[in-house]
Motif scaffolding. Structure first.
Motif: not given
Length: 568
Positions: A18, A107, A111, A114-115, A138, A344-345, A348, A352
């Motif tokens: 992260i 960041n 995110y 990705h979201y 988050r 967060l991990a 993420e 993914q």
């Protein structure tokens, strides 16, 4: 919103992954440059602290030797160095804040990408196999907290190391060796002040980890329960009218009380573990001077300890001790950071995950919509609807009907690529298609922005907006096109559906899917809308889900969903 106590650990990434991406991104040179400058300023700040230790020894030796003139003559330089030290500290803090904000913005943008990719935001809310509670927290809170804590704790750790190296030399040299008689011989232990400080600090740190380690999980759960309460408050704000009609205030209060009970119960754990950690740290800080006094007894007995020497040893001892107790001083923040990185991990890792490929969506360039061996399942795997092979030719108008729960909306979701459960194939020209759901999305802002969504408002000219509003019988709102309001609270349900259909007149798609998109309208407006669609989009392929038999007159063909089959 999907909420769970703890996301599946199988989807978690290592915490360090992260932290790394920003520092190898396109902004890496600016980031490393700022970090290098901040570390350089930290080194300069430590060197000024070393200088102050030397100055203390000279000043107090002169002062207590009654050399008042010499002592007072040293004060201007002290004031100048104090100004330099303060300036270095302020500049270091300023640059750290800049770096923290740049890291947070980068960041957050990543995110958000990705979201929003692969309809991840949709899958997180509707896919029972994916667990990630409160994604809004988050992205908005955890990322901000992570960048702030990592930089502050990391830079403090670097400064602690530099301080330790600088003042350990001072403590080693000034402290001298400790004579230890043993077996008729006298052994000299070098740097005994330094070694004594290190050993005590390490032992206390190990004890701190022992008594405070449960704080990490308690902090994690506290963030989760706080986010649940906030999400429920957002639910109430969004659905205020429905709750008011149902007179559901007592039910909502009970729901909020349940969240508060979880917060209070877990907070007692946080307080208990924080109290333990703080007690150990505070007790050590209060009694640290006792350790120094005991260690200085041999020098006092040898009459080698002057006031100036004591002042410098005390300053060096305090600096070394504070450097070594960095872990203790920041234990609660470290626990919060570890919990934040864990959240967060996990988030993420969930983002993914690739969406299920149970139903294959094949893009096509023609205007024919077709399915091949299409079978729709529930998330549990139970069969819902066997569509089979179906073809909607360009320009055709189809009405889809069936009882509630027969799979009508799910069928449209599968055509849009939003329903992964099942098997078979869907062929669709998505670039020429438009889907209008039953519940229209009306973003806040100007009416022009809401009408143009998801395109920017400048995509169309004023004449197009006016024509679209008149086409859906909303001409009375033309003077309010540029008024900024929460239009979802102003427009009725039927008006919101008409606004959604107005978008179709702006975009003019070749294929239009309507999922009970006129269900909130009266019969007159419903007929008006379908008449307008046939008039303004005469060659558009129209596929409507409807419960109203009167609308069959506006369609050429019909599909009835019944007993898990599609009849057409």
């Amino acid at each position: 919103m999907l909420r769970t106590n703890k996301p599946s650990p199988s989807h978690s990434l290592p915490n360090w992954k992260i932290l790394v991406p920003y520092w190898v991104s396109e902004e890496k040179w600016k980031a490393w440059g700022l970090l290098g400058l901040i570390i350089g300023l930290s080194l300069l700040y430590v060197r000024t602290a070393v200088w102050f230790g030397i100055w203390d020894q000279k000043f107090f030796d002169a002062f207590f030797a009654f050399h008042i003139g010499a002592a007072l003559g040293m004060l201007p330089l002290y004031i100048a160095m104090s100004a330099l030290s303060a300036g270095v500290y302020v500049l270091q803090t300023y640059l750290t804040q800049i770096l923290s904000m740049r890291w947070r913005l980068w960041n957050t943008n990543i995110y958000l990408q990705h979201y929003l990719q692969n309809t991840t935001y949709y899958r997180l809310e509707h896919d029972a196999r994916i667990r990630a509670d409160n994604p809004d927290q988050r992205i908005a809170d955890d990322l901000a907290q992570m960048t702030t804590l990592v930089l502050r704790l990391g830079l403090d750790a670097i400064q602690a190391v530099m301080t330790l190296l600088s003042f350990s030399i001072v403590l080693w040299n000034i402290g001298g060796a400790l004579p230890v008689p043993f077996g008729g011989h006298v052994y000299h232990v070098p740097g005994y002040l330094f070694f004594g400080t290190v050993i005590i600090s390490i032992l206390v740190s190990l004890f701190m980890e022992k008594v405070g380690s449960p704080l990490v999980n308690a902090d994690y759960q506290q963030q989760h329960y706080d986010a649940d309460l906030r999400a429920s408050l957002l639910d109430l704000r969004r659905d205020a009218e429905q709750v008011a009609f149902y007179k559901g205030e007592d039910a909502e209060h009970l729901r909020f009380s349940t969240h508060l009970a979880h917060i209070a119960k877990n907070w007692r754990k946080v307080v208990r573990y924080t109290w333990r950690a703080n007690f150990v740290g505070t007790f050590y800080n209060q009694t640290a001077s006792v350790i120094l006094w005991v260690l200085l007894v041999p020098k006092l007995l040898d009459h080698t300890l002057t006031v100036g020497t004591y002042a410098r040893i005390n300053a060096a001892f305090m600096q070394v001790r504070r450097s070594l107790q960095w872990f203790m001083d920041n234990y609660t923040d470290l626990a919060t950071l570890r919990a934040t990185l864990q959240r967060l991990a996990e988030f993420e890792g969930v983002m993914q995950q690739m969406p299920s490929q149970g139903i294959l969506c094949k893009p096509t360039h023609n205007l024919t919509v077709s399915t091949h061996n299409l079978v729709l399942n529930l998330p549990s795997g139970q069969s819902l609807l066997d569509v089979g092979d179906l073809t909607f030719k360009a320009g055709e108008r189809w009405a889809i009907s069936g009882a509630s729960g027969s799979g009508k909306s799910t069928f449209l979701r599968s055509l849009a690529g939003l329903w992964p459960y099942g098997s078979g194939e869907v062929c669709l020209n998505s670039a020429k298609s438009m889907f209008i759901p039953q519940q229209s999305y009306v973003p806040s802002g100007s009416l022009r922005q809401a009408l143009a969504y998801p395109l920017p408002p400048e995509q169309h000219d004023l004449q197009a907006y006016v024509a679209a509003l008149h086409a859906v019988n909303l001409g009375n709102y033309v003077p309010h096109l540029d008024n900024e309001q929460v239009w979802s609270n102003i427009l009725s349900g039927g008006e919101q559906q008409r606004l959604a259909l107005a978008r179709a007149f702006l975009v003019r798609p070749s294929i239009l899917f309507l999922d009970e998109a006129t269900s909130a309208m009266d019969a007159e407006n419903e007929r008006w809308l379908y008449g307008a669609l046939l008039m303004h989009l005469p060659h558009c392929t129209l596929i409507s889900i409807t419960h109203h038999e009167a609308l069959n007159a506006y369609h050429q063909k019909q599909i009835i969903l019944q007993n898990g089959k599609a009849f057409f």
